[in-house]
Design a protein around this motif. Structure first.
Motif, PDB file in Angstrom:
ATOM      1  N   ARG A 215    -116.960 -36.409  14.186  1.00  0.00           N
ATOM      2  CA  ARG A 215    -117.264 -36.064  12.789  1.00  0.00           C
ATOM      3  C   ARG A 215    -118.199 -34.867  12.681  1.00  0.00           C
ATOM      4  O   ARG A 215    -118.298 -34.248  11.611  1.00  0.00           O
ATOM      5  N   LEU A 216    -118.875 -34.538  13.769  1.00  0.00           N
ATOM      6  CA  LEU A 216    -119.720 -33.342  13.784  1.00  0.00           C
ATOM      7  C   LEU A 216    -118.899 -32.076  13.983  1.00  0.00           C
ATOM      8  O   LEU A 216    -119.386 -30.972  13.737  1.00  0.00           O
ATOM      9  N   LEU A 217    -117.656 -32.244  14.422  1.00  0.00           N
ATOM     10  CA  LEU A 217    -116.833 -31.111  14.850  1.00  0.00           C
ATOM     11  C   LEU A 217    -115.716 -30.759  13.884  1.00  0.00           C
ATOM     12  O   LEU A 217    -115.312 -29.599  13.795  1.00  0.00           O
ATOM     13  N   TRP A 218    -115.206 -31.756  13.185  1.00  0.00           N
ATOM     14  CA  TRP A 218    -114.048 -31.544  12.301  1.00  0.00           C
ATOM     15  C   TRP A 218    -114.288 -32.181  10.942  1.00  0.00           C
ATOM     16  O   TRP A 218    -114.774 -33.307  10.869  1.00  0.00           O
ATOM     17  N   LYS A 219    -113.918 -31.462   9.898  1.00  0.00           N
ATOM     18  CA  LYS A 219    -113.968 -31.965   8.532  1.00  0.00           C
ATOM     19  C   LYS A 219    -112.562 -31.925   7.929  1.00  0.00           C
ATOM     20  O   LYS A 219    -111.864 -30.927   8.059  1.00  0.00           O
ATOM     21  N   VAL A 220    -112.175 -33.017   7.299  1.00  0.00           N
ATOM     22  CA  VAL A 220    -110.884 -33.047   6.605  1.00  0.00           C
ATOM     23  C   VAL A 220    -111.066 -32.368   5.250  1.00  0.00           C
ATOM     24  O   VAL A 220    -111.820 -32.855   4.407  1.00  0.00           O
ATOM     25  N   VAL A 221    -110.390 -31.241   5.055  1.00  0.00           N
ATOM     26  CA  VAL A 221    -110.555 -30.493   3.814  1.00  0.00           C
ATOM     27  C   VAL A 221    -109.361 -30.639   2.875  1.00  0.00           C
ATOM     28  O   VAL A 221    -109.450 -30.295   1.690  1.00  0.00           O
ATOM     29  N   LYS A 222    -108.254 -31.196   3.390  1.00  0.00           N
ATOM     30  CA  LYS A 222    -107.088 -31.349   2.520  1.00  0.00           C
ATOM     31  C   LYS A 222    -106.140 -32.378   3.118  1.00  0.00           C
ATOM     32  O   LYS A 222    -105.983 -32.458   4.332  1.00  0.00           O
ATOM     33  N   GLU A 223    -105.521 -33.171   2.254  1.00  0.00           N
ATOM     34  CA  GLU A 223    -104.460 -34.088   2.644  1.00  0.00           C
ATOM     35  C   GLU A 223    -103.294 -33.889   1.688  1.00  0.00           C
ATOM     36  O   GLU A 223    -103.480 -33.908   0.471  1.00  0.00           O
ATOM     37  N   GLU A 224    -102.115 -33.692   2.246  1.00  0.00           N
ATOM     38  CA  GLU A 224    -100.931 -33.430   1.427  1.00  0.00           C
ATOM     39  C   GLU A 224     -99.800 -34.352   1.858  1.00  0.00           C
ATOM     40  O   GLU A 224     -99.476 -34.448   3.045  1.00  0.00           O
ATOM     41  N   ALA A 225     -99.206 -35.048   0.901  1.00  0.00           N
ATOM     42  CA  ALA A 225     -98.072 -35.924   1.191  1.00  0.00           C
ATOM     43  C   ALA A 225     -96.786 -35.115   1.137  1.00  0.00           C
ATOM     44  O   ALA A 225     -96.519 -34.417   0.150  1.00  0.00           O
ATOM     45  N   LEU A 226     -95.989 -35.204   2.185  1.00  0.00           N
ATOM     46  CA  LEU A 226     -94.718 -34.478   2.267  1.00  0.00           C
ATOM     47  C   LEU A 226     -93.578 -35.473   2.386  1.00  0.00           C
ATOM     48  O   LEU A 226     -93.662 -36.444   3.145  1.00  0.00           O
ATOM     49  N   ASP A 227     -92.501 -35.227   1.637  1.00  0.00           N
ATOM     50  CA  ASP A 227     -91.340 -36.108   1.698  1.00  0.00           C
ATOM     51  C   ASP A 227     -90.670 -36.029   3.057  1.00  0.00           C
ATOM     52  O   ASP A 227     -90.403 -34.936   3.570  1.00  0.00           O
ATOM     53  N   ALA A 228     -90.395 -37.195   3.640  1.00  0.00           N
ATOM     54  CA  ALA A 228     -89.621 -37.236   4.875  1.00  0.00           C
ATOM     55  C   ALA A 228     -88.149 -37.068   4.532  1.00  0.00           C
ATOM     56  O   ALA A 228     -87.702 -37.471   3.448  1.00  0.00           O
ATOM     57  N   PRO A 229     -87.367 -36.427   5.413  1.00  0.00           N
ATOM     58  CA  PRO A 229     -85.939 -36.283   5.135  1.00  0.00           C
ATOM     59  C   PRO A 229     -85.262 -37.642   5.076  1.00  0.00           C
ATOM     60  O   PRO A 229     -85.605 -38.551   5.831  1.00  0.00           O
ATOM     61  N   GLU A 230     -84.316 -37.796   4.137  1.00  0.00           N
ATOM     62  CA  GLU A 230     -83.592 -39.064   4.014  1.00  0.00           C
ATOM     63  C   GLU A 230     -82.634 -39.223   5.177  1.00  0.00           C
ATOM     64  O   GLU A 230     -82.047 -38.263   5.670  1.00  0.00           O
ATOM     65  N   GLU A 231     -82.514 -40.475   5.622  1.00  0.00           N
ATOM     66  CA  GLU A 231     -81.585 -40.762   6.710  1.00  0.00           C
ATOM     67  C   GLU A 231     -80.156 -40.614   6.211  1.00  0.00           C
ATOM     68  O   GLU A 231     -79.807 -41.035   5.114  1.00  0.00           O
ATOM     69  N   SER A 232     -79.314 -39.996   7.053  1.00  0.00           N
ATOM     70  CA  SER A 232     -77.901 -39.877   6.721  1.00  0.00           C
ATOM     71  C   SER A 232     -77.141 -41.015   7.379  1.00  0.00           C
ATOM     72  O   SER A 232     -77.681 -41.771   8.167  1.00  0.00           O
ATOM     73  N   LYS A 245     -93.107 -40.905   2.956  1.00  0.00           N
ATOM     74  CA  LYS A 245     -93.981 -39.739   2.944  1.00  0.00           C
ATOM     75  C   LYS A 245     -94.672 -39.587   4.294  1.00  0.00           C
ATOM     76  O   LYS A 245     -95.039 -40.571   4.926  1.00  0.00           O
ATOM     77  N   HIS A 246     -94.817 -38.344   4.723  1.00  0.00           N
ATOM     78  CA  HIS A 246     -95.678 -38.037   5.847  1.00  0.00           C
ATOM     79  C   HIS A 246     -96.917 -37.338   5.294  1.00  0.00           C
ATOM     80  O   HIS A 246     -96.910 -36.867   4.156  1.00  0.00           O
ATOM     81  N   THR A 247     -97.967 -37.270   6.094  1.00  0.00           N
ATOM     82  CA  THR A 247     -99.208 -36.667   5.625  1.00  0.00           C
ATOM     83  C   THR A 247     -99.553 -35.443   6.470  1.00  0.00           C
ATOM     84  O   THR A 247     -99.586 -35.523   7.701  1.00  0.00           O
ATOM     85  N   LEU A 248     -99.802 -34.334   5.795  1.00  0.00           N
ATOM     86  CA  LEU A 248    -100.268 -33.124   6.461  1.00  0.00           C
ATOM     87  C   LEU A 248    -101.760 -32.983   6.184  1.00  0.00           C
ATOM     88  O   LEU A 248    -102.181 -32.790   5.048  1.00  0.00           O
ATOM     89  N   TYR A 249    -102.554 -33.117   7.231  1.00  0.00           N
ATOM     90  CA  TYR A 249    -103.999 -32.975   7.129  1.00  0.00           C
ATOM     91  C   TYR A 249    -104.401 -31.551   7.510  1.00  0.00           C
ATOM     92  O   TYR A 249    -103.894 -30.997   8.494  1.00  0.00           O
ATOM     93  N   THR A 250    -105.310 -30.988   6.745  1.00  0.00           N
ATOM     94  CA  THR A 250    -105.942 -29.736   7.147  1.00  0.00           C
ATOM     95  C   THR A 250    -107.375 -30.047   7.537  1.00  0.00           C
ATOM     96  O   THR A 250    -108.184 -30.466   6.702  1.00  0.00           O
ATOM     97  N   LEU A 251    -107.671 -29.866   8.810  1.00  0.00           N
ATOM     98  CA  LEU A 251    -109.017 -30.088   9.334  1.00  0.00           C
ATOM     99  C   LEU A 251    -109.655 -28.733   9.603  1.00  0.00           C
ATOM    100  O   LEU A 251    -108.967 -27.786  10.008  1.00  0.00           O
ATOM    101  N   GLU A 252    -110.937 -28.645   9.378  1.00  0.00           N
ATOM    102  CA  GLU A 252    -111.656 -27.393   9.620  1.00  0.00           C
ATOM    103  C   GLU A 252    -112.738 -27.608  10.675  1.00  0.00           C
ATOM    104  O   GLU A 252    -113.513 -28.561  10.607  1.00  0.00           O
TER     105      GLU A 252
END
Length: 261
Positions: A215-232, A245-252
């Motif tokens: 926690r001293l090294l990385w800060k989560v600055v953004k979380e974004e939910a992305l749609d997973a592709p539908e199974e065919s 949904k998958h989650t894209l984290y931006t860590l700084e």
């Protein structure tokens, strides 16, 4: 029994038996906007990108289209089979075999890595796979440490692999760098944000003996939910099926200084 996603033998076997391109969770294109944003906000005029767990993903080759020169991309994987497959397709980028949970390999890699540290880490489900690995046995105080840590030997302990990954990536990156972490889990980065000590994955007693708190090294600055592709596999839609949904984290990366003893 589920596959051993944390084992090198599993991946060597998988890449040997199925050498075709494969992307986990999402193809490269949905990540373009976030990667471009991280590149343009880079603390360096010439961003240096570390693509971890590259496997046989198309993402390696997509990254090349987003930078001025292929030398800005360094693709790494702990499977030499995957690395050699990638290098044979495009030798203009940098490729290295690297186990990011292996301290000695990380220290040696730092000698050939980007001067001043990487400014962007791209991680498409590699943290997920590493979280499936066994705890890592480390000696304390850890060899990657703060510049004012003078503690003496405190023996060996087992550390959660995600905590070890966090320390090693922090050691390889520059202050202000971003770590774009795509995960199937909406709680993958709770160890950095949760107020619950039980979710921090590194015990306070271990920190007291010379392991750096992630926690001293990385800060989560953004979380974004992305749609997973539908199974065919069928034309009929399933009524009421939830959208995955998958989650894209931006860590700084913070400016907390690290060095090797």
């Amino acid at each position: 029994m589920p596959p051993s996603f944390g084992d090198k033998e599993y991946w060597d076997s998988r890449f040997t038996s199925n050498p075709s391109t494969f992307d986990w969770l999402l193809p490269a294109t949905p990540l373009t906007s976030s990667i471009n944003s991280a590149i343009t906000s880079s603390p360096s005029l010439v961003p240096q990108i570390l693509h971890i767990g590259c496997g046989t993903s198309d993402l390696s080759f997509h990254l090349k289209t987003l930078v001025k020169t292929p030398a800005q991309i360094h693709n790494v994987d702990f499977s030499n089979i995957a690395v050699e497959m990638g290098r044979s397709k495009d030798g203009t980028m940098n490729w290295s075999t690297l186990d990011l949970l292996n301290l000695q390999q990380v220290l040696e890699f730092q000698n050939i890595s980007s001067e001043g540290g990487y400014t962007l880490v791209v991680d498409k489900s590699t943290a997920d796979a590493i979280s499936c690995a066994e705890d890592v046995v480390v000696e304390l105080p850890y060899r990657i440490t703060s510049n004012n840590d003078e503690r003496t030997s405190a023996g060996s302990v087992k550390i959660h692999p995600l905590a070890v990954l966090s320390i090693h990536l922090a050691y390889l990156t520059a202050p202000g760098a971003n770590w774009l972490l795509l995960s199937y889990s909406n709680s993958r980065c709770d160890f950095l944000t949760s107020e619950n000590p039980g979710e921090r994955i590194v015990d306070e007693k271990v920190l007291d003996k010379g392991f750096i708190d992630p926690r001293l090294l990385w800060k989560v600055v953004k979380e974004e939910a992305l749609d997973a592709p539908e199974e065919s596999g069928g034309s009929d839609r399933v009524v009421g099926r939830p959208v995955v949904k998958h989650t894209l984290y931006t860590l700084e990366r913070t400016d907390f200084n690290l060095m090797s003893r």
